[in-house]
Write a protein that holds these residues in place. Structure first.
Motif, PDB file in Angstrom:
ATOM      1  N   LEU A  47      70.575 -18.665   7.778  1.00  0.00           N
ATOM      2  CA  LEU A  47      69.464 -18.804   6.824  1.00  0.00           C
ATOM      3  C   LEU A  47      68.121 -18.731   7.538  1.00  0.00           C
ATOM      4  O   LEU A  47      67.168 -18.139   7.035  1.00  0.00           O
ATOM      5  CB  LEU A  47      69.581 -20.117   6.050  1.00  0.00           C
ATOM      6  CG  LEU A  47      70.734 -20.188   5.046  1.00  0.00           C
ATOM      7  CD1 LEU A  47      70.836 -21.595   4.455  1.00  0.00           C
ATOM      8  CD2 LEU A  47      70.555 -19.181   3.932  1.00  0.00           C
ATOM      9  N   MET A  96      67.427 -15.124   8.308  1.00  0.00           N
ATOM     10  CA  MET A  96      67.027 -14.410   7.085  1.00  0.00           C
ATOM     11  C   MET A  96      65.593 -14.744   6.719  1.00  0.00           C
ATOM     12  O   MET A  96      64.803 -13.868   6.344  1.00  0.00           O
ATOM     13  CB  MET A  96      67.939 -14.786   5.925  1.00  0.00           C
ATOM     14  CG  MET A  96      69.315 -14.152   5.977  1.00  0.00           C
ATOM     15  SD  MET A  96      70.296 -14.717   4.568  1.00  0.00           S
ATOM     16  CE  MET A  96      71.670 -13.601   4.661  1.00  0.00           C
ATOM     17  N   GLU A  97      65.253 -15.995   6.819  1.00  0.00           N
ATOM     18  CA  GLU A  97      63.878 -16.386   6.464  1.00  0.00           C
ATOM     19  C   GLU A  97      62.873 -15.717   7.399  1.00  0.00           C
ATOM     20  O   GLU A  97      61.803 -15.270   6.960  1.00  0.00           O
ATOM     21  CB  GLU A  97      63.710 -17.912   6.553  1.00  0.00           C
ATOM     22  CG  GLU A  97      62.278 -18.355   6.213  1.00  0.00           C
ATOM     23  CD  GLU A  97      62.095 -19.860   6.156  1.00  0.00           C
ATOM     24  OE1 GLU A  97      62.967 -20.539   5.597  1.00  0.00           O
ATOM     25  OE2 GLU A  97      61.066 -20.332   6.653  1.00  0.00           O
ATOM     26  N   HIS A 135      62.390 -12.199   6.214  1.00  0.00           N
ATOM     27  CA  HIS A 135      61.622 -12.152   4.958  1.00  0.00           C
ATOM     28  C   HIS A 135      60.147 -12.459   5.202  1.00  0.00           C
ATOM     29  O   HIS A 135      59.252 -11.785   4.679  1.00  0.00           O
ATOM     30  CB  HIS A 135      62.191 -13.157   3.956  1.00  0.00           C
ATOM     31  CG  HIS A 135      63.563 -12.814   3.488  1.00  0.00           C
ATOM     32  ND1 HIS A 135      64.292 -13.618   2.638  1.00  0.00           N
ATOM     33  CD2 HIS A 135      64.358 -11.760   3.755  1.00  0.00           C
ATOM     34  CE1 HIS A 135      65.469 -13.061   2.406  1.00  0.00           C
ATOM     35  NE2 HIS A 135      65.536 -11.935   3.071  1.00  0.00           N
ATOM     36  N   ASN A 158      79.406 -19.616   3.833  1.00  0.00           N
ATOM     37  CA  ASN A 158      79.969 -19.726   2.489  1.00  0.00           C
ATOM     38  C   ASN A 158      79.949 -18.354   1.815  1.00  0.00           C
ATOM     39  O   ASN A 158      79.395 -17.380   2.346  1.00  0.00           O
ATOM     40  CB  ASN A 158      79.206 -20.765   1.658  1.00  0.00           C
ATOM     41  CG  ASN A 158      77.737 -20.425   1.502  1.00  0.00           C
ATOM     42  OD1 ASN A 158      77.327 -19.276   1.683  1.00  0.00           O
ATOM     43  ND2 ASN A 158      76.923 -21.408   1.174  1.00  0.00           N
ATOM     44  N   GLN A 159      80.547 -18.278   0.646  1.00  0.00           N
ATOM     45  CA  GLN A 159      80.745 -16.987  -0.012  1.00  0.00           C
ATOM     46  C   GLN A 159      79.410 -16.320  -0.350  1.00  0.00           C
ATOM     47  O   GLN A 159      79.262 -15.107  -0.210  1.00  0.00           O
ATOM     48  CB  GLN A 159      81.544 -17.200  -1.289  1.00  0.00           C
ATOM     49  CG  GLN A 159      82.006 -15.896  -1.901  1.00  0.00           C
ATOM     50  CD  GLN A 159      82.818 -16.113  -3.158  1.00  0.00           C
ATOM     51  OE1 GLN A 159      83.233 -17.242  -3.455  1.00  0.00           O
ATOM     52  NE2 GLN A 159      83.033 -15.065  -3.910  1.00  0.00           N
ATOM     53  N   THR A 160      78.452 -17.124  -0.793  1.00  0.00           N
ATOM     54  CA  THR A 160      77.152 -16.564  -1.177  1.00  0.00           C
ATOM     55  C   THR A 160      76.519 -15.802  -0.015  1.00  0.00           C
ATOM     56  O   THR A 160      75.934 -14.731  -0.200  1.00  0.00           O
ATOM     57  CB  THR A 160      76.207 -17.682  -1.632  1.00  0.00           C
ATOM     58  OG1 THR A 160      76.857 -18.453  -2.628  1.00  0.00           O
ATOM     59  CG2 THR A 160      74.904 -17.129  -2.185  1.00  0.00           C
ATOM     60  N   LEU A 161      76.643 -16.341   1.183  1.00  0.00           N
ATOM     61  CA  LEU A 161      76.068 -15.661   2.353  1.00  0.00           C
ATOM     62  C   LEU A 161      76.949 -14.518   2.819  1.00  0.00           C
ATOM     63  O   LEU A 161      76.440 -13.464   3.234  1.00  0.00           O
ATOM     64  CB  LEU A 161      75.844 -16.658   3.493  1.00  0.00           C
ATOM     65  CG  LEU A 161      74.653 -17.588   3.313  1.00  0.00           C
ATOM     66  CD1 LEU A 161      74.564 -18.570   4.476  1.00  0.00           C
ATOM     67  CD2 LEU A 161      73.350 -16.814   3.217  1.00  0.00           C
ATOM     68  N   ARG A 205      76.279 -11.181   1.405  1.00  0.00           N
ATOM     69  CA  ARG A 205      75.028 -10.505   1.786  1.00  0.00           C
ATOM     70  C   ARG A 205      75.155  -9.742   3.104  1.00  0.00           C
ATOM     71  O   ARG A 205      74.231  -9.046   3.505  1.00  0.00           O
ATOM     72  CB  ARG A 205      73.908 -11.545   1.941  1.00  0.00           C
ATOM     73  CG  ARG A 205      73.596 -12.317   0.696  1.00  0.00           C
ATOM     74  CD  ARG A 205      72.993 -11.456  -0.382  1.00  0.00           C
ATOM     75  NE  ARG A 205      71.657 -11.044  -0.022  1.00  0.00           N
ATOM     76  CZ  ARG A 205      71.175  -9.824  -0.220  1.00  0.00           C
ATOM     77  NH1 ARG A 205      71.894  -8.898  -0.768  1.00  0.00           N
ATOM     78  NH2 ARG A 205      69.942  -9.529   0.140  1.00  0.00           N
ATOM     79  N   LEU A 214      66.905  -6.266   5.085  1.00  0.00           N
ATOM     80  CA  LEU A 214      66.217  -6.341   3.789  1.00  0.00           C
ATOM     81  C   LEU A 214      66.166  -4.930   3.207  1.00  0.00           C
ATOM     82  O   LEU A 214      65.617  -4.016   3.821  1.00  0.00           O
ATOM     83  CB  LEU A 214      64.805  -6.879   4.034  1.00  0.00           C
ATOM     84  CG  LEU A 214      64.010  -7.440   2.863  1.00  0.00           C
ATOM     85  CD1 LEU A 214      64.823  -8.385   2.028  1.00  0.00           C
ATOM     86  CD2 LEU A 214      62.778  -8.142   3.402  1.00  0.00           C
ATOM     87  N   LYS A 215      66.774  -4.764   2.026  1.00  0.00           N
ATOM     88  CA  LYS A 215      66.739  -3.450   1.383  1.00  0.00           C
ATOM     89  C   LYS A 215      66.135  -3.612   0.007  1.00  0.00           C
ATOM     90  O   LYS A 215      66.283  -4.657  -0.630  1.00  0.00           O
ATOM     91  CB  LYS A 215      68.163  -2.904   1.241  1.00  0.00           C
ATOM     92  CG  LYS A 215      68.759  -2.427   2.548  1.00  0.00           C
ATOM     93  CD  LYS A 215      70.150  -1.870   2.334  1.00  0.00           C
ATOM     94  CE  LYS A 215      70.776  -1.575   3.691  1.00  0.00           C
ATOM     95  NZ  LYS A 215      72.210  -1.496   3.640  1.00  0.00           N
TER      96      LYS A 215
END
Lengths: 306, 326
Positions: A204, A207-208, A211, A279-282, A285, A302-303
């Motif tokens: 995370l 990723m931040e 972004h 976890n699945q959410t990550l 991605r 990032l697309k």
């Protein structure tokens, strides 16, 4: 880390009121294998030691050996899970934890560890890791793309300001998730995560950074071209050293290789060992990428819709 | 926008104290003698103030000539000792401002700086924020914070509508207490996200609501906040909402008027703007999207504008939507 006298007193009472001498010895020998209560108290082994005296001696020895936090963690574990098939009710645990928190530590229920309260201080070992001990970390390695050319093509002041801005972005992302920057060389660095969900926090953070850098390039970057980075995330054992230069770690070598050889600009490479802790959410991605027989990694970029 | 002051004088630095805390202008100080060296590091479109006192006569003329030919920047002259004889000629030669002895004592103010900046248009201003064509004939400025806003009075605000998607799926897959926990976390997360930019939760229903941002007629901080909410949605879902489910939300921004009432006392509000934003958010914005009216778009930071695409019109206003991260 210094524990207050009141916490020591409460720990002594908690121990004395919850178990007999035999159980106390069983417990303390998890930390000091050959612990001899008779030798420590001076009582003859033919005499029975009063609970209070034994408890006081044990807690004092734990404090003097800088193992008191570990001992309290064991008391919490025994209270929750029992010991040797038997249940124990350990009193004053909440008060003991509150007292320790006053000295700037927080108890993390999930990892069952104390670590420093980041609002009070931020040290590279979270106030608790020991020199030369090996731990499992998740690392984030970041490097600026084309640093040499950027330095040549832009005024020094712009470079200083931009790289300082990048450092702020990285520091914010890492430290808000209880990571620590272990090394920063101006054009990149290494951060470590240790506690619960360390791999999720590391990914995370990465990723931040991607972004926030995107937004920075849109709104604030003064370089002659956008500032780009490569980031890698990998997990593994590493011996903790206060001086980063003294660390010799295959895990760190591996992450440096992942970042330099397998990571495209403006993207994150996540190793298999980290991927399987997400976890699945990550997971959804990240795109799998094969770099040969033994190297499967996962990447994030990032697309935008076209 | 950057405001660069070239001076070694403490009095001149003090003159600019009034705009130190401005969120619109970034104040930079440089040593007097480094004008040509440092100007390259200043962003285009900035306004440069030069302390003319430190130069002798021949050098002074060279500096004035240099400034008049400087492309892409506005400039002002600081003349604490009143040595410039022909002040109008400065303006004929491209200056945007002149700070003499008296002005130096009074100090620079935000309105004065604004006038200096708008005195001259540069080529680099093309594509920058234009004077908004407002649906509202006159803004009733509520300000950049909540200090001057009083209940019972009408103001112009930037309204932000946000609503969690997949409500049916949430109700099917989570228990009531889990849904309550998610909504509580979501609400607190939104509050934390908007509070640093003076946003306040105003009306809140089951799955979303309305946030108010004071409006000063100069900028709309909510745009960047909402941009981040969409860009980093998955990060927020993992960290803030506590379940391993992919959440989605829709956002709309609208500038409009309403009588301000305290949170909890909004049941009797009658406002076309409040009706419009709810209608825009609930009926017009597609799931997972961030829409804003053209009026709001004009206040977007320049660099962010290319991230929005036209997507039709609503109540006579063109609507822009944020390009979505995949």
């Amino acid at each position: 880390m210094r524990v207050s006298g009141w916490a020591v007193h409460l720990a002594t009472r908690a121990l004395a009121e919850s178990m007999d001498i035999r159980s106390m010895i069983h417990l303390v020998r998890r930390l000091i294998r050959n612990y001899d209560i008779y030798e420590r108290t001076g009582f003859s082994d033919k005499m029975s030691i009063p609970n209070k005296d034994a408890a006081a001696q044990i807690v004092r020895d734990m404090r003097d050996s800088e193992l008191l936090l570990e001992f309290i963690i064991m008391l919490i574990d025994v209270h929750q899970n029992g010991m040797a098939g038997k249940k124990y009710r350990i009193p004053y645990l909440r008060e003991i934890v509150n007292e320790i928190e006053k000295s700037g530590l927080i108890y993390d229920q999930e990892s069952r560890l104390f670590f420093e309260d980041p609002r009070v201080r931020r040290t590279i070992n979270w106030g608790v890791l020991r020199e030369l001990e090996e731990y499992i970390f998740t690392f984030v390695r970041l490097d600026i793309v084309g640093n040499t050319n950027l330095v040549r093509q832009n005024p020094e002041e712009v470079i200083q300001t931009t790289y300082s801005d990048l450092r702020s972005i990285v520091q914010t992302a890492i430290e808000k998730r209880n990571g620590r920057i272990w090394n920063w060389e101006g054009d990149g660095g290494l951060a470590a995560f240790y506690f619960s969900n360390r791999s999720i926090h590391a990914v995370l953070s990465a990723m931040e950074i991607i972004h926030e850098l995107y937004i920075y390039n849109l709104l604030g970057c003064r370089l002659n071209k956008p500032l780009r980075v490569r980031i890698a995330v990998h997990s593994g054992p590493c011996q903790f050293r206060h001086n980063f230069e003294d660390i010799k770690s295959d895990t760190i070598k591996k992450i440096m290789e992942l970042e330099s050889k397998y990571t495209r600009p403006d993207s994150i490479t996540v190793s298999k060992s980290v991927f399987h802790m997400l976890n699945q959410t990550l997971e959804e991605r990240l795109q799998p990428t094969n770099y040969g027989e033994n190297t499967t990694c996962y990447s994030y970029q990032l697309k935008w819709e076209s | 926008m950057e405001v660069a002051v070239f001076s070694d004088s403490a009095a001149i630095k003090k003159c600019f104290d009034g705009i130190k805390k401005s969120r619109v202008y970034k104040l930079l100080f440089f040593p007097s003698g480094e004008l040509k060296k440092k100007v390259k590091t200043i962003e285009k479109g900035a306004i440069i103030y030069v302390d003319i006192d430190r130069y002798g006569i021949p050098e002074r003329d060279k500096v004035l000539k240099y400034l008049s030919k400087l492309d892409g920047y506005r400039y002002g002259i600081v003349d604490g000792r009143g040595i410039i004889g022909d002040i109008p000629s400065l303006f004929f030669n491209g200056a945007s401002d002149y700070i003499g002895k008296e002005m130096l004592k009074e100090g620079m103010t935000f309105p004065r700086l604004k006038k200096a900046v708008s005195f001259r248009t540069l080529e680099s201003d093309a594509g920058a924020v234009e004077a908004p064509v407002s649906k509202i004939q006159n803004y009733i400025i509520s300000g950049s914070d909540w200090q001057g806003i009083k209940p019972g009075k009408e103001y112009t605000f930037c309204f932000m509508y946000i609503e969690l998607e997949n409500q049916t799926a949430l109700k099917d897959n989570l228990s009531d207490s889990q849904i309550s926990s998610v909504m509580n976390s979501f609400k607190k997360f939104i509050e934390r996200s908007v509070a640093p930019l003076e946003g306040r939760l105003w009306i809140w229903n089951d799955f979303g609501g309305l946030i108010l941002f004071p409006f000063d007629g100069e900028r709309c901080n909510a745009i960047l906040a909402c941009f981040r909410l969409v860009l980093s949605r998955r990060i927020y879902c993992v960290e803030e909402l506590g379940f391993d489910i992919s959440f989605n939300y829709r956002i709309a921004l609208y500038i409009g008027n309403t009588v301000y009432k305290m949170k909890g006392d909004t049941g009797t509000i009658v406002s076309d703007s409040v009706n419009s934003i709810f209608h825009l958010g609930k009926k017009y914005v597609k799931p997972g999207n961030f829409y804003l009216t053209e009026e709001v778009f004009r206040f977007s930071p320049q660099g962010l504008k290319k991230c929005f695409l036209p997507t039709g019109s609503f109540e006579g206003q063109k609507i822009m939507r944020m390009r979505l991260p995949m």
